[in-house]
Write a protein that holds these residues in place. Structure first.
Motif, PDB file in Angstrom:
ATOM      1  N   MET A   1       0.856  -1.173   0.000  1.00  0.00           N
ATOM      2  CA  MET A   1       0.000   0.000   0.000  1.00  0.00           C
ATOM      3  C   MET A   1       0.904   1.238   0.000  1.00  0.00           C
ATOM      4  O   MET A   1       1.822   1.336   0.791  1.00  0.00           O
ATOM      5  N   GLU A  35      -9.184   1.970  -6.855  1.00  0.00           N
ATOM      6  CA  GLU A  35      -7.860   1.606  -6.354  1.00  0.00           C
ATOM      7  C   GLU A  35      -7.292   2.644  -5.389  1.00  0.00           C
ATOM      8  O   GLU A  35      -6.176   2.489  -4.914  1.00  0.00           O
ATOM      9  N   THR A  36      -8.050   3.709  -5.129  1.00  0.00           N
ATOM     10  CA  THR A  36      -7.726   4.596  -4.019  1.00  0.00           C
ATOM     11  C   THR A  36      -8.502   4.030  -2.842  1.00  0.00           C
ATOM     12  O   THR A  36      -9.726   4.138  -2.774  1.00  0.00           O
ATOM     13  N   ILE A  37      -7.787   3.379  -1.959  1.00  0.00           N
ATOM     14  CA  ILE A  37      -8.386   2.582  -0.884  1.00  0.00           C
ATOM     15  C   ILE A  37      -8.990   3.465   0.203  1.00  0.00           C
ATOM     16  O   ILE A  37      -9.952   3.094   0.860  1.00  0.00           O
ATOM     17  N   ARG A  56      -4.665   6.523   0.704  1.00  0.00           N
ATOM     18  CA  ARG A  56      -4.145   5.158   0.596  1.00  0.00           C
ATOM     19  C   ARG A  56      -4.436   4.614  -0.806  1.00  0.00           C
ATOM     20  O   ARG A  56      -5.573   4.639  -1.246  1.00  0.00           O
ATOM     21  N   PHE A  57      -3.397   4.119  -1.455  1.00  0.00           N
ATOM     22  CA  PHE A  57      -3.505   3.633  -2.821  1.00  0.00           C
ATOM     23  C   PHE A  57      -3.068   2.179  -2.911  1.00  0.00           C
ATOM     24  O   PHE A  57      -2.113   1.774  -2.242  1.00  0.00           O
ATOM     25  N   ALA A  58      -3.746   1.411  -3.767  1.00  0.00           N
ATOM     26  CA  ALA A  58      -3.416   0.000  -3.949  1.00  0.00           C
ATOM     27  C   ALA A  58      -1.970  -0.179  -4.420  1.00  0.00           C
ATOM     28  O   ALA A  58      -1.289  -1.119  -4.011  1.00  0.00           O
ATOM     29  N   ASP A  59      -1.500   0.740  -5.267  1.00  0.00           N
ATOM     30  CA  ASP A  59      -0.139   0.659  -5.791  1.00  0.00           C
ATOM     31  C   ASP A  59       0.256   2.023  -6.363  1.00  0.00           C
ATOM     32  O   ASP A  59      -0.546   2.963  -6.367  1.00  0.00           O
ATOM     33  N   ALA A  62      -1.969   3.452  -9.157  1.00  0.00           N
ATOM     34  CA  ALA A  62      -3.205   4.085  -8.669  1.00  0.00           C
ATOM     35  C   ALA A  62      -2.913   5.484  -8.142  1.00  0.00           C
ATOM     36  O   ALA A  62      -3.681   6.414  -8.381  1.00  0.00           O
TER      37      ALA A  62
END
Length: 100
Positions: A1, A35-37, A56-59, A62
């Motif tokens: 993350m 994908e923005t968690i 928070r981003f998946a990768d 994102a």
């Protein structure tokens, strides 16, 4: 993350405009960026001119899509004239998270 923490200071008297601009980004994220968690916005109780976001981003891809989006460009178009100093950005790799 991958995470970004941003500290944003608005000029006095522009707190509502800054808050509304940040909330508009959050609404866009919720509706369009799976994908923005997480996209969290806080406003200081001691100094209402100070805002903090925690994103928070998946990768990294994102995060890059979010940062290159039209909604972020629109936010900065609104925010730049009312910023009191530079935005402080910290990009990190999340080590631990507790979400309830």
């Amino acid at each position: 993350m991958i995470t970004i923490t941003a500290v944003i200071r608005a000029k006095a008297g522009h707190e509502v405009v800054m808050r509304d601009a940040l909330v508009a980004v959050a609404a866009h994220v919720a509706a369009n960026e799976p994908e923005t968690i997480g996209f969290f916005i806080s406003q200081s109780e001691e100094d209402p001119c100070v805002f903090t976001t925690y994103e928070r981003f998946a990768d990294k891809a994102a995060m890059d899509r979010h940062n290159g989006s039209a909604v972020v460009a629109t936010f900065f178009g609104i925010a730049k004239p009312i910023l009191d100093g530079e935005v402080i950005l910290v990009t990190s790799k999340e080590v631990s998270a507790t979400v309830r």
